[in-house]
Write an enzyme that holds these catalytic residues in place. Structure first.
Site, PDB file in Angstrom:
ATOM      1  CB  ALA A 188      37.412  29.046  35.890  1.00 54.03           C
ATOM      2  CG  ASP A 189      39.874  33.973  36.366  1.00 53.55           C
ATOM      3  OD1 ASP A 189      39.538  33.919  35.161  1.00 53.55           O
ATOM      4  OD2 ASP A 189      39.394  34.792  37.155  1.00 53.55           O
ATOM      5  CB  VAL A 190      44.325  29.799  39.027  1.00 54.88           C
ATOM      6  CG1 VAL A 190      45.663  29.090  39.233  1.00 54.88           C
ATOM      7  CG2 VAL A 190      44.267  31.045  39.915  1.00 54.88           C
ATOM      8  N   GLY A 193      45.015  30.140  33.082  1.00 55.93           N
ATOM      9  CA  GLY A 193      46.348  30.710  32.940  1.00 55.93           C
ATOM     10  C   GLY A 193      47.412  29.639  32.806  1.00 55.93           C
ATOM     11  CG  ASP A 249      36.817  31.799  38.794  1.00 52.85           C
ATOM     12  OD1 ASP A 249      37.693  31.041  38.367  1.00 52.85           O
ATOM     13  OD2 ASP A 249      36.192  31.584  39.859  1.00 52.85           O
TER      14      ASP A 249
END
Length: 407
Positions: free
Chosen positions: A179-181, A184, A147
């Site tokens: 970026a991760d969230v 997802g 991220d």
């Protein structure tokens, strides 16, 4: 499980955040999510702490808050996928599932026969979502992606942080793993659309989700501003590049956000503070004018905002129908009357006489319900249950797989 996805089963082969976040969202919507973890170790985030939840019922048992944030509404089974029997067990589970979520490096599951080609061979209707740093194509496809790195590479840090000419200026990452969230969440959107496609055609498909693709996509108006003008957007701290006044200000005892989104709101603000001369001034009457003349207007507003406390400003702005509010820490967030009224934190029953906290899903349906049926699982907590009710293995078959389960 309750929820609109009741009857859908998910095989979650992911770990850390982007993949588990997608799996948790699907579980919140009622899907049966089976989380496959490494024997004896589990998801990396099980050890990402402190802080840890410490059980008052089972002394010595702990669970990292980080892990808890992305793994409710799941069942955990431990499988060593590096062993042939482990690979067979995953294939058997995939045959019973509608969705697979994985975030191994590009091609990382191919050597085990657990990539899309391998698992779609046993289940042609499978919706298979891969999450990687840079996608399965392109010159960066084999690079590891995190991220923080992607926030820098994808432009987020170029617009986040105080101006370079001010104290503390320079690039900053966001306070959460943006970026991760978002990857997802976009992954869930892609999955739901693929399920709709399968409903019409019977076809499963592979979804190639990338942290970098998502980071660039969510740059939104900043990215389009560059493409339209050719000008690099600058870091503005808490100010807004296209709206004025739309930023935080020091109050008498702290800080307050003033979020004036149109000319009518600005006129009401000026009336409330006894400065109607500002909204009558041709330099400030319209938003484009306020943006052009930011350097002269903002110091005037800064002086005005120090005349009251934060709570006094909240009361005055609300009475004047001008958007504004405090900058809360977590304590004040969860004490906030709107947060309380919307039940934005929940307690999950662990079935042993204790509960664990969780943050509510922001989705509110009028007909169906979001599920809060399962607390984040202990490592391998549901291995036996899954072998029984999903695969229907007898005792002899279960004995064969004991080694790869880590029992």
């Amino acid at each position: 499980m309750t929820g609109p996805l009741k009857g859908i089963r998910v095989l979650d082969l992911s770990r850390v955040l982007a993949g588990p976040w997608a799996g948790q969202c699907l579980g919140d919507l009622g899907a049966d999510v089976i989380k496959v973890e490494r024997p004896g170790v589990g998801d990396d985030t099980r050890s990402w702490g402190p802080p840890f939840f410490e059980s008052s019922v089972e002394p010595g048992e702990t669970m990292a808050a980080y892990y808890m944030s992305a793994n409710r509404n799941k069942r955990s089974i431990t499988i060593d996928i590096t062993q042939p029997d482990g690979q067979e067990l995953v294939r058997r589970l995939a045959a019973k599932c509608d969705i697979v979520v994985e975030n191994f490096k590009a091609g990382g599951l191919k050597k085990y026969g657990l990539d899309y080609a391998g698992l779609s061979a046993v289940n042609p209707g499978l919706v298979y979502c891969s999450i990687t740093g840079f996608g399965h194509t392109g010159p960066y496809k084999d690079r590891p992606g995190y991220d923080f790195l992607v926030q820098g590479l994808g432009g987020m840090m170029s617009v986040t942080g105080e101006r370079d000419d001010l104290p503390g200026g320079g690039p900053q990452k966001t306070g959460i793993a943006t970026a991760d969230v978002f990857t997802g969440l976009y992954g869930v959107i892609g999955i739901l659309a693929a399920l709709h496609h399968r409903e019409k055609t019977g076809e499963g498909q592979h979804i190639d989700m990338s942290l970098l693709d998502t980071q660039v996509a969510i740059m939104g108006n900043q990215a389009l501003g560059y493409l339209v003008s050719g000008n690099e957007p600058a870091r503005m701290g808490n100010a807004h590049t296209s709206i004025v006044p739309y930023q935080s200000f020091a109050s008498r005892d702290g800080h307050i956000i003033l979020a004036v989104g149109n000319d009518g709101q600005f006129a009401r603000f000026c009336k409330a503070v006894g400065r109607e001369d500002l909204s009558a001034d041709d330099r400030y009457r319209t938003n484009p004018g306020r943006v052009r003349n930011r350097a002269t207007l903002i110091p005037v507003i800064e002086e005005i905002m120090t005349s009251r406390t934060t709570d006094e400003w909240v009361e005055l702005l609300e009475a004047s129908t001008v958007p504004g509010g405090p900058i809360n820490g977590m304590k004040r967030v969860f004490e906030n009357e709107q947060v309380v009224s919307r039940n934005l934190w929940q307690k999950l029953d662990r079935g042993n006489g204790e509960t664990v906290p969780t943050i509510a899903s922001p989705i509110v349906y009028s007909k169906t319900e979001v599920a809060y049926d399962r607390p984040p699982p202990k490592l391998g907590e549901h291995s036996e249950e899954i072998l029984d009710d999903v695969l229907g293995l007898n005792d002899d078959e279960k004995a064969r797989f004991r080694d790869i389960l880590g029992d």
